[in-house]
Design an enzyme around this catalytic site. Structure first.
Site, PDB file in Angstrom:
ATOM      1  N   TYR A 146       0.857  -1.180   0.000  1.00 16.00           N
ATOM      2  CA  TYR A 146       0.000   0.000   0.000  1.00 16.00           C
ATOM      3  C   TYR A 146       0.893   1.230   0.000  1.00 16.00           C
ATOM      4  CZ  TYR A 146      -3.459   3.441   1.666  1.00 16.00           C
ATOM      5  OH  TYR A 146      -4.289   4.531   1.797  1.00 16.00           O
ATOM      6  N   ASP A 241       9.122   2.839  -0.246  1.00 14.01           N
ATOM      7  CA  ASP A 241       8.059   3.386   0.582  1.00 14.01           C
ATOM      8  C   ASP A 241       8.310   2.929   2.016  1.00 14.01           C
ATOM      9  OD1 ASP A 241       5.859   4.133   1.992  1.00 14.01           O
ATOM     10  OD2 ASP A 241       4.394   3.459   0.506  1.00 14.01           O
ATOM     11  N   LYS A 274       4.332   8.569   9.155  1.00 12.94           N
ATOM     12  CA  LYS A 274       4.107   7.924  10.456  1.00 12.94           C
ATOM     13  C   LYS A 274       5.116   8.362  11.541  1.00 12.94           C
ATOM     14  CE  LYS A 274       1.014   4.492   8.687  1.00 12.94           C
ATOM     15  NZ  LYS A 274       1.012   3.945   7.339  1.00 12.94           N
TER      16      LYS A 274
HETATM   17  C1  LIG Z   1       0.354   4.404   6.041  1.00 13.90           C
HETATM   18  C2  LIG Z   1       1.054   4.183   4.757  1.00 13.90           C
HETATM   19  C3  LIG Z   1       0.902   5.051   3.656  1.00 13.90           C
HETATM   20  C4  LIG Z   1      -0.102   6.157   3.641  1.00 13.90           C
HETATM   21  O1  LIG Z   1       0.143   7.118   4.620  1.00 13.90           O
HETATM   22  P1  LIG Z   1      -1.071   8.083   5.079  1.00 13.90           P
HETATM   23  O2  LIG Z   1      -0.410   9.027   6.027  1.00 13.90           O
HETATM   24  O3  LIG Z   1      -2.080   7.183   5.704  1.00 13.90           O
HETATM   25  O4  LIG Z   1      -1.587   8.739   3.872  1.00 13.90           O
HETATM   26  C5  LIG Z   1       1.688   4.838   2.541  1.00 13.90           C
HETATM   27  N1  LIG Z   1       2.562   3.836   2.481  1.00 13.90           N
HETATM   28  C6  LIG Z   1       2.733   2.971   3.500  1.00 13.90           C
HETATM   29  C7  LIG Z   1       3.735   1.874   3.387  1.00 13.90           C
HETATM   30  C8  LIG Z   1       1.965   3.106   4.658  1.00 13.90           C
HETATM   31  O5  LIG Z   1       2.103   2.222   5.657  1.00 13.90           O
END
Ligand SMILES: *Cc1c(COP(=O)(O)O)cnc(C)c1O
Length: 434
Positions: A146, A241, A274
Site C-alpha cells: 500500500y 516506501d 508515520k
Molecule cells: C500508512 C502508509 C501510507 C499512507 O500514509 P497516510 O499518512 O495514511 O496517507 C503509505 N505507504 C505505506 C507503506 C503506509 O504504511
C-alpha cells in the site's frame, strides 16, 4: 458490558449519521472483524481508554507513529511550546531545517527532503518526481503493498503476466492506472519478465521493503538486490516506501538493513511518514540532490502544500526523532518486541495452533499459518474466522491489535514487561479456544 451503557455503540451510531461508515479511515470501522469500533477517549504510555473507560494495551500506536508511547513528556513539552508560538504561518521556519537535517543524518541515501502532511501525499509526489525526473510514465508496484490512495496506486494485477493493472477503487479511470504494472512480491521471474518487456519505459519501481500492509512480509535479499540491479540497468528509480518502516524497524529505516546484506545498497527515493511526525500529520520524501532539485521552485516538477512543514507537527516529529536516536533506544525496543513475538509463538505452539511471526525493531507481524508467507496470495490463505476469534478474544482481555489480519503491529518504548506478559497470557487463553 451491558449494551445499554456501551457508549462505543452510541457514538458509532451517532458517527454513522454524519461520517460515512462512522469513521474517517475505513479500517477503523471493524468491518473485517465485526463488532463495534472502540472510540478512544484518551491515551497514555502503552494504553488507551475507550468511551466506556475500558483500558487497552495498544499495539497499533496510531498505525505506527507512537513509537515512544502516548504522551511522552519530552514530546508533549515540545508540542506545547510550539503551539504557543503559532499553529501555521505559510512561511518557512527554522524547525523545518532541523527536522530535515535530523532525517538526512540517519538515512544517508537522501541528500534532500521535502516535508508534506501525509504518507499518501508523499508517495504521490515521489511518483510524480520519478516520472518527471526520468521522463517516463510506467511504474511497477507489488500486490499487497500500500502506498497511500493516490489514483495511480489504487490498482490490482491484470489478468496476464506483466500486463497492466485494473483500478481497485471506483472513481479511478482505467486510463489512470494503465501505466501501473502490478507484480507479485518476492517473485523474481515476474520481475525479470517485467523489466525485459517494459524496462526502458519504467519511471520507477515502488516497494515496501518490509510490507506492513500485508502484515509483515520481508522482500528477500536476493529479490531486493535484483530490484536494485534492474532499476540501475534500465534507468528506472528504485523508490522505497518507508512510510511504515521508516524510523520504526531501525534508526536507519529498512534500507539500513538491506545495506548490511547488499554491498553499497541504497534506494533512489525514499518515502517517509508515520514515525517522523510522532503522531502529527507529517510525512516526507527525499533522495539525491540532483533528483530533488527537479522539484518546484528549482525544477519543473510541481508540488506544494499549505500546511507542509507545519510548525507544531515538526516540533512533534523532531522531538520524537531525537528521543529514538539515543543509543540505548533500539536494543531495548527490539528486545521487547522480540519477547512479545517469541511469547506468542510459544503460546500458539503449546496450544497446537499453526502460527508464524516475525519482527524488526518495534514492528511485528504474525500469521495463523505454519510458515511465514512470502506474498499477498499466501497472506490471504490465513484463516480469517480464526483471526477474528483471536482479535475479539484479545480485545475482551484488554489487548488491542489491528482489526484486520493483513496489518502489522507495533510495540512502543512505553510497553513494559508486564504488558508483554499480560498480552502473551491473554493470547494463550484464546489460542486454547481456536
Ligand atoms: C500508512 C502508509 C501510507 C499512507 O500514509 P497516510 O499518512 O495514511 O496517507 C503509505 N505507504 C505505506 C507503506 C503506509 O504504511
Amino acid at each position: 458490558m451491558n449494551t445499554m451503557t456501551d457508549r462505543n455503540i452510541d457514538l458509532f451510531e451517532r458517527a454513522s449519521q454524519v461520517i460515512p461508515g462512522g469513521v474517517n479511515s475505513p479500517v477503523r470501522a471493524f468491518r473485517a472483524v465485526g463488532g463495534t469500533p472502540r472510540f478512544v477517549q484518551r491515551a497514555q504510555g502503552a494504553y488507551f481508554w475507550d468511551a466506556n473507560g475500558q483500558r487497552y494495551i495498544d499495539y497499533i500506536g496510531s498505525w505506527g507513529p507512537m513509537i515512544l508511547g502516548h504522551g511522552n513528556p519530552v514530546v508533549l513539552e515540545a508540542v506545547q511550546k510550539a503551539a504557543l508560538d503559532g499553529f501555521s504561518f505559510g512561511a518557512p521556519t527554522e524547525r523545518e531545517i532541523e527536522l530535515a537535517e535530523e532525517i538526512l543524518k540517519h538515512v544517508p541515501s537522501m541528500e534532500m527532503v521535502r516535508l508534506v502532511s501525509s504518507g499518501t501525499e508523499a508517495g504521490m509526489s515521489a511518483l510524480r518526481l520519478a516520472r518527471g525526473a526520468t521522463g517516463r510514465s510506467k511504474i511497477i508496484k507489488f500486490e499487497g503493498c500500500y502506498h497511500g490512495h493516490a489514483d495511480a496506486l489504487l490498482v490490482k494485477a491484470g489478468s496476464g503476466l506483466a500486463t497492466f493493472g485494473n483500478p481497485t477503487s471506483a472513481g479511478v479511470p482505467a486510463e489512470v492506472v494503465q501505466h501501473t504494472l502490478v507484480l507479485e512480491y518476492n517473485n523474481l521471474e515476474q520481475l525479470e519478465a517485467a523489466f525485459q518487456l517494459h524496462g526502458k519505459e519504467l519511471a520507477c519501481l515502488m516497494i515496501e521493503p518490509i510490507a506492513g500492509n500485508m502484515n509483515f512480509v520481508r522482500a528477500s535479499v536476493p529479490f531486493m538486490q535484483r530490484c536494485r540491479e534492474l532499476c540501475t540497468q534500465y534507468g528506472a528509480l528504485l523508490v522505497f516506501d518507508e512510510v511504515m518502516t521508516g524510523f520504526r524497524v531501525a534508526l536507519g529505516s529498512a534500507q539500513s538493513i538491506y545495506a548490511q546484506a547488499i554491498q553499497g545498497f541504497k534506494p533512489d527515493l525514499t518515502v517517509l511518514g508515520k514515525v517522523i511526525g510522532g503522531g502529527m500529520p507529517l510525512a516526507a520524501f527525499g533522495g539525491p540532490r540532483e533528483i530533488m532539485s527537479k522539484l518546484a521552485p528549482t525544477g519543473p516538477v510541481y508540488q506544494a502544500g499549505t500546511l507542509s512543514g507545519n510548525p507544531v507537527a515538526t516540533a512533534c516529529g523532531l522531538a520524537t526523532l531525537k528521543e529514538i536516536a539515543k543509543p540505548e533506544f533500539w536494543p531495548a525496543l527490539s528486545a521487547r518486541t522480540l519477547r512479545l513475538v517469541d511469547g506468542l509463538k510459544a503460546a500458539a505452539h503449546k496450544a497446537g495452533v499453526p502460527f508464524s511471526a516475525d519482527c524488526q525493531g518495534g514492528m511485528f507481524g504474525f500469521f495463523l499459518l505454519p510458515e511465514l508467507p512470502q506474498n499477498y496470495a499466501k497472506v490471504m490463505t490465513s484463516d480469517s474466522g480464526k483471526f477474528n476469534t483471536l482479535f475479539h478474544g484479545l480485545l475482551d482481555r484488554g489487548v488491542y491489535i489491528a482489526p484486520a489480519l493483513y496489518e502489522a503491529g507495533f510495540v512502543s518504548a512505553a510497553h513494559t514487561d508486564a504488558d508483554i506478559a499480560h498480552t502473551v497470557a491473554a493470547a494463550a487463553e484464546v489460542f486454547a479456544q481456536l
